[in-house]
Design an enzyme around this catalytic site. Structure first.
Site, PDB file in Angstrom:
ATOM      1  N   GLU A   1       0.841  -1.199   0.000  1.00 23.02           N
ATOM      2  CA  GLU A   1       0.000   0.000   0.000  1.00 23.02           C
ATOM      3  C   GLU A   1       0.881   1.257   0.000  1.00 23.02           C
ATOM      4  OE1 GLU A   1      -2.201  -0.435   3.637  1.00 23.02           O
ATOM      5  OE2 GLU A   1      -3.290  -2.198   2.938  1.00 23.02           O
TER       6      GLU A   1
ATOM      7  N   CYS B   1      -5.133  33.442   9.003  1.00 17.99           N
ATOM      8  CA  CYS B   1      -5.006  34.167  10.269  1.00 17.99           C
ATOM      9  C   CYS B   1      -4.612  33.235  11.408  1.00 17.99           C
ATOM     10  CB  CYS B   1      -6.300  34.893  10.575  1.00 17.99           C
ATOM     11  SG  CYS B   1      -6.642  36.073   9.289  1.00 17.99           S
ATOM     12  N   GLU B   2      -3.432  32.697  11.337  1.00 14.91           N
ATOM     13  CA  GLU B   2      -2.879  31.832  12.388  1.00 14.91           C
ATOM     14  C   GLU B   2      -1.361  32.006  12.346  1.00 14.91           C
ATOM     15  OE1 GLU B   2      -4.231  28.693  14.016  1.00 14.91           O
ATOM     16  OE2 GLU B   2      -6.151  28.530  12.971  1.00 14.91           O
TER      17      GLU B   2
ATOM     18  N   GLY C   1       2.108   4.951  -0.668  1.00 17.98           N
ATOM     19  CA  GLY C   1       1.469   6.217  -1.013  1.00 17.98           C
ATOM     20  C   GLY C   1       2.538   7.227  -1.391  1.00 17.98           C
ATOM     21  N   ARG C   2       3.197   7.734  -0.352  1.00 20.38           N
ATOM     22  CA  ARG C   2       4.153   8.825  -0.529  1.00 20.38           C
ATOM     23  C   ARG C   2       5.270   8.519  -1.540  1.00 20.38           C
ATOM     24  NH1 ARG C   2       5.088  12.212   4.007  1.00 20.38           N
ATOM     25  NH2 ARG C   2       4.300  10.487   5.252  1.00 20.38           N
TER      26      ARG C   2
HETATM   27  N1  LLP Z   1      -1.626   1.992   4.387  1.00 19.91           N
HETATM   28  C1  LLP Z   1      -2.215   2.462   5.505  1.00 19.91           C
HETATM   29  C2  LLP Z   1      -3.132   1.602   6.252  1.00 19.91           C
HETATM   30  C3  LLP Z   1      -1.942   3.784   5.926  1.00 19.91           C
HETATM   31  O1  LLP Z   1      -2.523   4.239   7.028  1.00 19.91           O
HETATM   32  C4  LLP Z   1      -1.058   4.600   5.178  1.00 19.91           C
HETATM   33  C5  LLP Z   1      -0.774   5.973   5.588  1.00 19.91           C
HETATM   34  C6  LLP Z   1      -0.487   4.052   4.017  1.00 19.91           C
HETATM   35  C7  LLP Z   1      -0.794   2.749   3.656  1.00 19.91           C
HETATM   36  C8  LLP Z   1       0.442   4.825   3.130  1.00 19.91           C
HETATM   37  O2  LLP Z   1       1.604   5.231   3.767  1.00 19.91           O
HETATM   38  P1  LLP Z   1       2.779   5.911   2.901  1.00 19.91           P
HETATM   39  O3  LLP Z   1       3.304   4.878   1.923  1.00 19.91           O
HETATM   40  O4  LLP Z   1       2.224   7.098   2.197  1.00 19.91           O
HETATM   41  O5  LLP Z   1       3.777   6.300   3.917  1.00 19.91           O
HETATM   42  N2  LLP Z   1      -0.422  12.929   6.455  1.00 19.91           N
HETATM   43  C9  LLP Z   1       0.860  12.364   6.798  1.00 19.91           C
HETATM   44  C10 LLP Z   1       0.956  10.904   6.443  1.00 19.91           C
HETATM   45  C11 LLP Z   1      -0.128  10.058   7.067  1.00 19.91           C
HETATM   46  C12 LLP Z   1      -0.041   8.624   6.649  1.00 19.91           C
HETATM   47  C13 LLP Z   1      -1.243   7.885   7.059  1.00 19.91           C
HETATM   48  N3  LLP Z   1      -1.295   6.531   6.623  1.00 19.91           N
HETATM   49  C14 LLP Z   1       1.944  13.197   6.136  1.00 19.91           C
HETATM   50  O6  LLP Z   1       1.630  14.174   5.472  1.00 19.91           O
HETATM   51  O7  LLP Z   1       3.123  12.918   6.311  1.00 19.91           O
END
Ligand code: LLP
Length: 416
Positions: A273, A342-343, A275-276
Site C-alpha cells: 500500500e 489568520c494563524e 502512497g508517498r
Molecule cells: N496503508 C495504511 C493503512 C496507511 O494508514 C497509510 C498511511 C499508508 C498505507 C500509506 O503510507 P505511505 O506509503 O504514504 O507512507 N499525512 C501524513 C501521512 C499520514 C499517513 C497515514 N497513513 C503526512 O503528510 O506525512
C-alpha cells in the site's frame, strides 16, 4: 528521480515552464508530472515482479481521479479508508478486485457499500469490526473477504503522528490477541479469511522496522497455518519514505530485497500500500509572492498558498524545499515563508535561506504530491486550489480551482 528541473534559469515540469503555468492557470496550484508518477509506480511494482503481488496505491496520499486512473492502467489497485475513497476509486476505473479497505472506523453504510461493490478485502482493525462486517455480509447475503490488521509493536522511528505500529497506537489488533481473533473469524459464517495485514507507519527512512515487523508476522503466519488457517494474502502496508531534505531512505529495490529475503519459503500473494513513495516527489505546489515585509526580528515572504493548501509544515513541522521558478543572482536572505491565513502556525517554511523575492515572483514548494491537496481545506473560506497534470509539453487541469459558490454549496439559512 523526478521531472522538475531547471533549464537555463527556468524551472520546468517536464517540458512546461512553471512560470507559464502560473500565468495561465493561476496560483496556488498543484502540479504533477505524469512521467514521474509513471516511473515511480513502475519502479515500485517491478521491484516485486518475481513474486505474485498487487500494488494498492494508498489513495489518501493523492486521490485525484486522473492519477488513480493512471495507476489503474498500470495494473495497480488502491488502498481505501472511506466510502468517499471507494467512490473515487470506482469513478477512476479501479476494478473492485484490486481494492483493499483499511481504517479503524468503518461505518455500517461504508461496509455495505464495499460489500456491494465486492472489493478484494477488508483489513479489519478490531474484534467488534469483525462482528459488524460478518453481520452486514450475512444481511446482504454475501461473504466478506478479510484480513486482520495486526499491530506488531515495532517502532518505525518516524514522526509520532504518523507512526501506527506501536502498541499505544489505535491501529490494528495486537499480535498476541490476533490468534484469538483469527479463531473467532474462522467460526463466522459470512467472512472468508484471506490473510494478514500490517502497516507500521509513514515516511520510514530505515529498513529495519519493516524487517522487524515481518519477522513477527512470520511467526504469526506459521502459527495460523498450524491452526489450519490459510494465509493466501500478506498485506505489508506502505510507509517507505522519500527525500524532502537530507533523508536517505532505502530505494524500492533495497526495500523489496529485504522483504523478499525475509519471506523466503512463503507462498502467499503480497499486497503493498505505498502512497508517498509513488506520488510525493511527483508533485509541487506552485505559489506566488504577494508581499514581503520586515518586522523588528524577522523577514517575511507572504505568498498566496497557506496552511489550508499545504498543511504538512504547520501540522508536523515538515520540511519542503522551496525554489524560485526563475533563478536569480539576487542576494540570499533568511525568511519565513508564510500564507494569508489568520494563524501564526500558517507557514510553509521558517528561517529559510532564499534569494530575495519580489511581489509577483513564483515559488515552487517541492515534494508536495503526497498528502498535499488531499489534506487541504477551506479554512478561512479559501477555495481549494486547482490541480494540473503535465505530460511532456502538454498540461491538463485535472481539478478546477473551487469557486466562491462552491464554498457555500449545501448551506442554507432557515427561517427561524
Ligand atoms: N496503508 C495504511 C493503512 C496507511 O494508514 C497509510 C498511511 C499508508 C498505507 C500509506 O503510507 P505511505 O506509503 O504514504 O507512507 N499525512 C501524513 C501521512 C499520514 C499517513 C497515514 N497513513 C503526512 O503528510 O506525512
Amino acid at each position: 528521480m523526478h521531472h522538475f528541473r531547471f533549464d537555463q534559469d527556468e524551472l520546468y515540469c517536464e517540458k512546461v515552464p512553471l512560470r507559464r503555468l502560473a500565468d495561465q492557470v493561476g496560483t496556488p496550484c498543484y502540479v504533477y508530472s505524469h512521467a514521474t508518477l509513471n516511473h515511480h509506480f513502475r519502479v515500485f511494482d517491478e521491484a516485486f515482479s518475481n513474486v505474485p503481488h498487487l500494488t494498492c496505491f494508498a489513495m489518501k496520499a493523492n486521490s485525484n481521479l486522473a492519477i488513480l486512473n493512471l495507476f489503474g492502467s498500470l495494473g495497480g489497485g488502491v488502498d481505501i479508508v472511506s466510502g468517499g475513497e471507494l467512490y473515487r476509486a470506482r469513478k477512476a476505473g479501479i476494478p473492485a478486485d484490486r481494492i483493499v479497505y483499511s481504517g479503524v472506523g468503518k461505518t455500517i453504510q461504508e461496509i455495505d457499500y464495499a460489500l456491494k461493490e465486492n472489493i478484494l478485502m477488508f483489513n479489519i482493525e478490531s474484534d467488534l469490526e469483525l462482528e459488524a462486517i460478518n453481520q452486514r455480509a450475512g444481511e446482504l447475503g454475501t461473504r466478506a473477504r478479510i484480513a486482520l490488521r495486526v499491530n506488531p509493536d515495532v517502532d518505525p522511528k518516524t514522526h509520532p503522528y504518523i507512526s501506527t505500529g506501536l502498541k499505544k497506537n489505535k491501529f490494528g489488533i495486537d499480535i498476541e490477541g490476533a490468534l484469538r481473533s483469527y479463531a473467532r473469524a474462522m467460526e463466522l459464517e459470512h467472512v472468508e479469511v484471506l490473510g494478514v495485514d500490517c502497516h507500521i507507519g509513514s515516511q520510514l527512512t530505515d529498513i529495519s522496522p519493516f524487517v522487524d515487523a515481518l519477522k513477527r508476522l512470520r511467526i504469526l503466519i506459521e502459527r495460523l497455518e498450524a491452526m489450519g488457517i490459510p494465509v493466501k494474502y500478506l498485506d505489508l502496508g506502505g510507509g517507505l519514505g522519500i527525500v524532502y531534505d537530507q533523508e536517505s531512505p532505502p530505494h524500492p529495490h533495497e526495500y523489496a530485497d529485504a522483504i523478499l529475503r525475509e519471506l523466503e519459503g512463503l507462498s502467499c500473494t503480497l499486497i503493498f500500500e505505498p502512497g508517498r513513495v509513488i506520488v510525493g516527489n511527483a508533485g509541487i505546489l506552485l505559489t506566488r509572492v504577494l508581499y514581503t515585509k520586515k518586522s523588528a526580528s524577522k523577514d517575511f515572504v507572504i505568498v498566496d498558498a497557506g496552511m489550508n493548501d499545504l498543511l504538512r509544515p504547520s501540522l508536523y513541522g515538515s520540511y519542503h524545499q522551496i525554489l524560485p521558478v526563475v533563478k536569480s543572482d539576487r542576494e540570499i536572505q533568511v525568511v519565513d515563508v508564510v500564507g494569508p491565513i489568520c494563524e501564526s502556525g500558517d507557514f510553509l517554511a521558517r528561517e529559510r535561506g532564499l534569494p530575495m523575492v519580489l511581489p509577483g515572483d513564483c515559488l515552487a514548494v517541492m515534494s508536495a504530491g503526497a498528502y498535499g491537496f488531499t489534506m487541504s481545506s477551506n479554512y478561512n473560506s479559501r477555495p481549494r486550489s486547482s490541480e494540473v497534470l503535465v505530460k511532456d509539453d502538454h498540461y491538463f487541469v485535472v481539478r478546477k480551482r473551487e469557486t466562491q459558490e462552491d464554498l457555500v454549496r449545501g448551506e442554507w439559512i432557515p427561517t427561524l
